[in-house]
Design an enzyme around this catalytic site. Structure first.
Site, short mmCIF file in Angstrom:
data_model
loop_
_atom_site.label_atom_id
_atom_site.label_comp_id
_atom_site.label_asym_id
_atom_site.label_seq_id
_atom_site.Cartn_x
_atom_site.Cartn_y
_atom_site.Cartn_z
N GLY A 31 -35.89 -33.02 -12.71
CA GLY A 31 -37.40 -33.19 -12.30
C GLY A 31 -38.11 -34.48 -12.39
O GLY A 31 -37.72 -35.49 -12.76
N HIS A 37 -35.08 -40.00 -6.50
CA HIS A 37 -34.69 -38.43 -6.11
C HIS A 37 -34.79 -38.18 -4.60
O HIS A 37 -34.01 -37.61 -4.03
CB HIS A 37 -35.54 -37.49 -6.89
CG HIS A 37 -35.34 -37.84 -8.35
ND1 HIS A 37 -36.70 -38.21 -9.20
CD2 HIS A 37 -34.49 -37.58 -9.35
CE1 HIS A 37 -36.27 -37.98 -10.36
NE2 HIS A 37 -34.86 -37.81 -10.42
N GLN A 61 -27.26 -32.31 -22.37
CA GLN A 61 -26.91 -33.74 -22.61
C GLN A 61 -27.87 -34.51 -23.27
O GLN A 61 -27.75 -35.85 -23.41
CB GLN A 61 -27.03 -33.95 -21.04
CG GLN A 61 -28.35 -34.11 -20.35
CD GLN A 61 -28.54 -34.36 -19.00
OE1 GLN A 61 -28.08 -33.43 -18.04
NE2 GLN A 61 -28.59 -35.54 -18.50
N GLY A 148 -27.25 -40.72 -7.72
CA GLY A 148 -27.69 -41.91 -7.35
C GLY A 148 -26.84 -42.99 -8.12
O GLY A 148 -26.33 -42.72 -9.14
N LYS A 150 -27.97 -45.47 -9.40
CA LYS A 150 -28.60 -45.87 -10.69
C LYS A 150 -27.97 -45.61 -11.81
O LYS A 150 -28.03 -45.90 -12.98
CB LYS A 150 -30.04 -45.24 -10.52
CG LYS A 150 -30.83 -45.01 -11.82
CD LYS A 150 -31.79 -46.01 -12.27
CE LYS A 150 -32.51 -45.97 -13.47
NZ LYS A 150 -32.62 -44.53 -14.07
N ASP A 151 -27.25 -44.21 -11.86
CA ASP A 151 -26.65 -43.59 -12.91
C ASP A 151 -25.09 -43.72 -12.73
O ASP A 151 -24.35 -42.85 -12.38
CB ASP A 151 -27.02 -42.25 -13.28
CG ASP A 151 -28.36 -42.17 -13.63
OD1 ASP A 151 -28.76 -42.07 -14.77
OD2 ASP A 151 -29.45 -41.82 -12.66
N GLN A 154 -22.38 -41.94 -14.71
CA GLN A 154 -22.44 -40.61 -14.48
C GLN A 154 -21.72 -40.27 -13.36
O GLN A 154 -20.85 -39.27 -13.09
CB GLN A 154 -23.79 -40.24 -14.32
CG GLN A 154 -24.06 -38.64 -13.73
CD GLN A 154 -25.36 -38.57 -13.83
OE1 GLN A 154 -26.13 -38.08 -14.97
NE2 GLN A 154 -26.32 -38.19 -12.83
P1 AMP Z 1 -32.28 -37.35 -13.04
O1 AMP Z 1 -33.48 -36.49 -12.74
O2 AMP Z 1 -32.66 -38.54 -13.74
O3 AMP Z 1 -31.29 -36.50 -13.82
O4 AMP Z 1 -31.93 -38.04 -11.73
C1 AMP Z 1 -31.21 -37.12 -10.77
C2 AMP Z 1 -30.62 -37.86 -9.57
O5 AMP Z 1 -31.32 -38.80 -9.06
C3 AMP Z 1 -29.16 -38.57 -10.04
O6 AMP Z 1 -28.12 -38.38 -9.35
C4 AMP Z 1 -29.85 -39.94 -10.35
O7 AMP Z 1 -28.67 -41.09 -10.24
C5 AMP Z 1 -30.74 -40.08 -9.14
N1 AMP Z 1 -31.65 -41.13 -9.27
C6 AMP Z 1 -32.57 -41.48 -10.39
N2 AMP Z 1 -33.42 -42.41 -10.20
C7 AMP Z 1 -32.88 -42.97 -9.05
C8 AMP Z 1 -33.19 -44.24 -8.31
N3 AMP Z 1 -34.09 -44.94 -8.73
N4 AMP Z 1 -32.70 -44.60 -7.23
C9 AMP Z 1 -31.60 -43.58 -6.54
N5 AMP Z 1 -31.37 -42.42 -7.46
C10 AMP Z 1 -31.96 -42.08 -8.47
#
Ligand code: AMP
Length: 282
Positions: A31, A37, A61, A148, A150-151, A154
């Site tokens: 979120g 996202h 986590q 993403g 970005k991670d 993961q």
């Molecule tokens: P999170 O809410 O941080 O757990 O992220 C949820 C998903 O969004 C994960 O697959 C992240 O890798 C992806 N995500 C978060 N930030 C970015 C970004 N800046 N660009 C692309 N994907 C992202």
């Protein structure tokens, strides 16, 4: 767009879609949604008949001293953004539903994939992620799931898990979305003061420099990380957690840069831990 809190409601809709032969794309998130996202949600909506987004700040986590309690939340704004991005279902369960009393089963991806980088500084992270993603997959029954780059660690962990556990799900990797000055978009950027936000630019500058050096022919991982380190160390508000160049497949440190390479770093700016990376195929 449907909004459901109960596992049984989400599963029943997902089953209905699956049984009607529809493809289902799934985007798991914690979120406080931003364009990073939403790029995943939009891609899923373009590639599938139905798109499910989950919004769940997953307690398993987070380590005991981490930001579970203060993690930013804004469900009302998130729902409006999901609707705009053409999600069909938003699943936002409570922690008590996801982890019921007596729950004691975890999914663990072991070895070099999880030992280093973020796994070294956040020992609970990948067990929590693998466990919650497995649970969410078994509820959302996706054809494809979107993550993403970005991670990046993961993403590698999830790909390995899906392969090892014979899950019939295509894992789709999506590029990192950045702010205009290069900073990777992140829910945690909201923790930064204006001064820290400016200082945070060193994180993406280090990424771009590592990428540039390798593209220019540098093959010594020590030299690449040293140059990245120099950029971050020049910023007094930044403190390095790690800066590494590893194999993008195994996360092991190579003697020489070759094949698929992940350059990754984690940097504290104030108390906020930011991560970023590049992947290159040489
Ligand atoms: P999170 O809410 O941080 O757990 O992220 C949820 C998903 O969004 C994960 O697959 C992240 O890798 C992806 N995500 C978060 N930030 C970015 C970004 N800046 N660009 C692309 N994907 C992202």
């Amino acid at each position: 767009m449907e909004i459901v809190r109960k596992i049984s409601q989400a599963r029943s809709l997902a089953k209905q879609w699956k049984n009607s032969g529809l493809s289902v794309g799934f985007v798991p998130t914690m979120g406080y949604l931003h364009q990073g996202h939403l790029s995943l949600v939009e891609r899923s909506a373009a590639e599938n008949d139905k798109t499910i987004v989950s919004i769940f700040v997953n307690p398993t986590q987070f380590g005991p001293t981490e930001d579970l309690e203060t993690y930013p939340r804004d469900l009302r704004a998130d729902l409006a953004l999901c609707e705009d991005a053409k999600a069909d279902l938003v699943f936002c369960p409570g922690a008590d539903d996801m982890y019921r009393p007596g729950s004691c089963t975890f999914v663990e991806v072991s070895g070099s994939l999880t030992a280093g980088l973020c796994g070294a500084s956040r020992p609970d992270l990948f067990r929590g992620v693998a466990t919650v993603v497995t649970k969410l997959f078994s509820i959302a029954l996706p054809t494809r799931a979107y993550f993403g780059q970005k991670d990046a660690q993961q993403l590698a962990v999830i790909k390995r898990m899906v392969e090892d556990l014979d899950m019939d799900i295509e894992i789709v990797s999506c590029p990192t979305v950045r702010e205009d000055d290069g900073l990777a978009k992140s829910s945690r950027n909201s923790y930064l003061t204006p001064e820290q936000r400016v200082a945070a630019r060193v994180v993406s500058r280090a990424v771009f420099e590592g990428e540039r050096l390798i593209a220019a022919g540098e093959r010594d991982p020590v030299k690449v990380t040293a140059s990245m380190r120099k950029i971050v160390e020049a910023e007094p508000l930044a403190r390095i957690d790690y800066i590494e160049v590893v194999s993008a497949q195994t996360m092991e440190k190579p003697e020489k840069i070759d094949g698929s390479i992940l350059g990754a770093l984690a940097v504290f700016v104030g108390d906020t831990r930011l991560i970023d990376n590049f992947i290159l195929h040489v």
